[in-house]
Design a protein around this motif. Structure first.
Motif, PDB file in Angstrom:
ATOM      1  N   ASN A 128       3.180   6.184   2.376  1.00 11.22           N
ATOM      2  CA  ASN A 128       3.230   7.632   2.260  1.00 11.22           C
ATOM      3  C   ASN A 128       2.897   8.304   3.594  1.00 11.22           C
ATOM      4  O   ASN A 128       3.466   9.343   3.942  1.00 11.22           O
ATOM      5  CB  ASN A 128       2.225   8.065   1.188  1.00 11.22           C
ATOM      6  CG  ASN A 128       2.470   9.461   0.701  1.00 11.22           C
ATOM      7  OD1 ASN A 128       3.616   9.891   0.627  1.00 11.22           O
ATOM      8  ND2 ASN A 128       1.413  10.163   0.373  1.00 11.22           N
ATOM      9  N   ARG A 129       2.012   7.682   4.354  1.00  9.81           N
ATOM     10  CA  ARG A 129       1.622   8.234   5.664  1.00  9.81           C
ATOM     11  C   ARG A 129       2.734   8.022   6.693  1.00  9.81           C
ATOM     12  O   ARG A 129       2.910   8.864   7.577  1.00  9.81           O
ATOM     13  CB  ARG A 129       0.325   7.542   6.100  1.00  9.81           C
ATOM     14  CG  ARG A 129      -0.245   7.985   7.413  1.00  9.81           C
ATOM     15  CD  ARG A 129      -1.755   7.731   7.467  1.00  9.81           C
ATOM     16  NE  ARG A 129      -2.170   6.467   6.914  1.00  9.81           N
ATOM     17  CZ  ARG A 129      -2.227   5.312   7.598  1.00  9.81           C
ATOM     18  NH1 ARG A 129      -1.880   5.287   8.852  1.00  9.81           N
ATOM     19  NH2 ARG A 129      -2.668   4.193   7.020  1.00  9.81           N
TER      20      ARG A 129
ATOM     21  N   SER B  26       0.823  -1.209   0.000  1.00  9.28           N
ATOM     22  CA  SER B  26       0.000   0.000   0.000  1.00  9.28           C
ATOM     23  C   SER B  26       0.857   1.260   0.000  1.00  9.28           C
ATOM     24  O   SER B  26       1.548   1.554   0.986  1.00  9.28           O
ATOM     25  CB  SER B  26      -0.910   0.006   1.231  1.00  9.28           C
ATOM     26  OG  SER B  26      -1.493   1.284   1.409  1.00  9.28           O
TER      27      SER B  26
ATOM     28  N   GLU C 268      -0.423   4.194   0.018  1.00  5.76           N
ATOM     29  CA  GLU C 268      -1.085   5.141   0.928  1.00  5.76           C
ATOM     30  C   GLU C 268      -0.516   4.997   2.343  1.00  5.76           C
ATOM     31  O   GLU C 268      -0.231   6.005   3.016  1.00  5.76           O
ATOM     32  CB  GLU C 268      -2.596   4.872   0.913  1.00  5.76           C
ATOM     33  CG  GLU C 268      -3.424   5.876   1.693  1.00  5.76           C
ATOM     34  CD  GLU C 268      -3.515   5.554   3.178  1.00  5.76           C
ATOM     35  OE1 GLU C 268      -3.465   4.347   3.513  1.00  5.76           O
ATOM     36  OE2 GLU C 268      -3.597   6.489   4.001  1.00  5.76           O
TER      37      GLU C 268
END
Length: 567
Positions: free
Chosen positions: A68-69, A63, A65
């Motif tokens: 990136n977090r 993932s 996402e």
């Protein structure tokens, strides 16, 4: 957990991930164990707050996402040695990092987590100097070339993107009389773009309307290589090619590789066999969240836990004695030299008033000197850069030091207070280089176990390093060359850190091929036990960064392992 693995690999860093991918492609079932957590996987959405799943083999769960977090790019959040995400410690950042004892004082810069220390490496991927391998190693440089080429194509490796700091470095090297090197197989001194495992920049990056979004494909010159690159549309297309985003996705796609994070191996299990003698049959592990222990079995075990933990694990497992276990540590005894430039000089050379060392790949230019070592450009976020430049000296405080008119630098040693503030005011016009010395194998240097102190994984490692007089001469020679390059480029002031020998970023050769293993990297004294990390390197390669050579050798080891046990 039940998983019928043919091979257990200990460590999902620079070497272990490569072996996993290569074996998976050959149809060998692999269980890849990692002491740290897994960033960027749906089964570990909050990897520093909760346990998450036990293991995963599905590439669809990667993932961007989540990655990136978690990879914020902030140097304190990512690279704080105690509480950062990039540290040697458990996933739960409320717990202490795992301790190693360095009696001489110092720091070992390594990371736990899927991807290992490639998570914060700079992507630098030069080959070893041929002169450091031929007639020295048990195998020839020529034999290594196909494996180098395979890794370079897989990552991939290409000349690093250039910014103002590289242009200024090249200008100085040329003015100092050095030649541009046009080969990957370096046999003479000279300068060149860094062979780099970072995807090239988008061709439209100079378009004033270019959108610097996190989903951009390719390097955006954001300068966060060391603080966790997360630039890319998917995990497997992240710009900096740590094994987390390069070899791990490829390993999962084979359908033959299972990755289990948060699993610290505390013992190699063995048994005696009439045909093989002593052989590895599996591992004992400890879950780093729950503390539970268990055993896992396989036909072959590969140790790839790094230059400290691999010999520590051997010793804690009480495997057969060998006087070279943990011995012979090389670390590229490093140093840094910086030059400060006037605006007008930079305008004359580059057409801009500063070089912004935080822009672009953290290291994109290099100078190689076979038989001596290497010099490479370095620029990063100000906290990390100032720590390396001004806090790691072995030479005491600069303001307490008597001026030596014979020295080619103006500042030498630690810098604090007002002097530090003044130098950091010049940070946007400061060009810095790292020095990596071709340090020699010394049997007094290495990893041993503390006779008293233990942690939850056994006796803790003790790290000792003794550079030789010749190592010092090489390092000083590189410092003089670096100073001359900076002065020829127009620097008005030179700062030499004179770095402590005990900053360990390139730990190598503590389980040397030819002494602890045969030329296929299988342990002499324990059959079916292989080594595939920096520890198995025969020497310091002449000074070049070790990751590419470890990966090339790991590719070869996977091939030899398969031929011997799975054909």
């Amino acid at each position: 957990m039940t998983y019928a693995a043919d091979v257990i690999i200990i460590g999902a860093g620079g070497g272990g991930s490569v072996v996993a991918k290569e074996l998976g492609e050959k149809g060998v079932k692999v269980l890849l164990l990692e002491a740290g957590t897994w960033y960027g996987n749906k089964k570990w959405p909050n990897p520093n707050q909760e346990h998450g799943a036990v293991c995963d083999s599905n590439p669809e769960n990667l993932s961007h996402e989540i990655l990136n977090r978690k990879f914020t790019g902030y140097e304190g959040d990512m690279n704080d040695f105690v509480s950062g995400k990039f540290r040697w410690g458990p996933a739960d950042r409320n717990r202490y990092p795992w301790f190693r004892y360095i009696p001489q004082g110092g720091f070992a810069w390594q990371i736990s987590g899927v991807g290992g220390t490639t998570l914060n490496y700079l992507g630098n991927s030069p080959r070893a100097f041929p002169s450091a391998v031929d007639d020295v190693w048990p195998i020839s440089y020529r034999e290594m070339i196909p494996y180098y080429e395979k890794v370079e194509a897989t990552l991939p490796v290409s000349p690093a993107p250039m910014t103002a700091k590289e242009e200024l470095f090249f200008h100085g090297a040329q003015k100092a009389g050095w030649s541009l090197l046009k080969t990957l197989n370096v046999t003479s001194p000279g300068y060149r773009p860094q062979p780099n495992a970072i995807l090239p920049t988008d061709l439209n990056i100079n378009d004033p309307y270019f959108q610097f979004e996190e989903n951009t494909e390719g390097c955006t010159l954001c300068g966060s290589c060391i603080n966790g690159c997360h630039i890319g549309p998917t995990v497997e297309k992240i710009a900096k090619r740590s094994t987390l985003v390069s070899y791990i996705p490829l390993a999962l796609k084979t359908g033959n590789v299972m990755v289990r994070p948060n699993t610290f191996v505390i013992k190699i299990l063995t048994e005696k066999d009439e045909s093989d003698g002593l052989k590895a049959i599996g591992v004992q592990y400890r879950d780093t969240w729950t503390g539970e222990t268990g055993e896992l079995r396989a036909k072959v075990v590969v140790m790839a836990a790094g230059g400290i933990e691999t010999p520590r694990l051997w010793l804690n497992s009480k495997l057969p004695n060998n006087s070279w276990i943990g011995k012979g540590l090389t670390s590229h005894w490093s140093d840094t030299v910086s030059g400060i430039f006037d605006e007008q000089i930079l305008m004359n050379i580059l057409g801009v008033p500063n070089i912004k060392p935080y822009v672009g790949p953290n290291s994109a230019a290099r100078f190689d000197y076979p038989g001596v070592g290497a010099i490479q450009g370095f620029g990063s976020s100000p906290g990390l850069l100032s720590t390396l430049l001004y806090a790691f000296s072995k030479n005491g405080y600069n303001f307490l030091r008597k001026t030596d008119s014979e020295e080619p630098w103006d500042v030498r040693g630690r810098v604090v207070g007002r002097e530090l503030k003044e130098l950091m005011m010049e940070y946007p016009r400061t060009l810095s280089v790292l020095i990596f010395t071709d340090d020699e194998v010394n049997k007094k240097s290495g990893i041993t176990l503390d006779p008293v102190l233990k942690d939850e994984h056994g006796s803790i490692p003790v790290i000792k390093y003794y550079p030789s007089k010749r190592d010092k001469q090489k390092r000083d020679k590189l410092a003089v060359i670096a100073t001359n390059i900076l002065k020829k480029a127009g620097a008005k002031k030179i700062i030499r850190t004179d770095c402590s020998p005990y900053l360990f970023a390139h730990l190598e050769s503590t389980m040397r091929m030819g002494y602890v293993t045969d030329s296929n990297c299988e342990a002499f004294q324990v059959k079916r036990l292989f080594i595939a990390d920096n520890s198995v390197l025969y020497n310091s390669l002449g000074g070049p960064n070790p990751t590419l050579t470890t990966q090339a050798l790991a590719t070869r080891t996977a091939e030899k392992l398969t031929q011997k046990y799975f054909c």
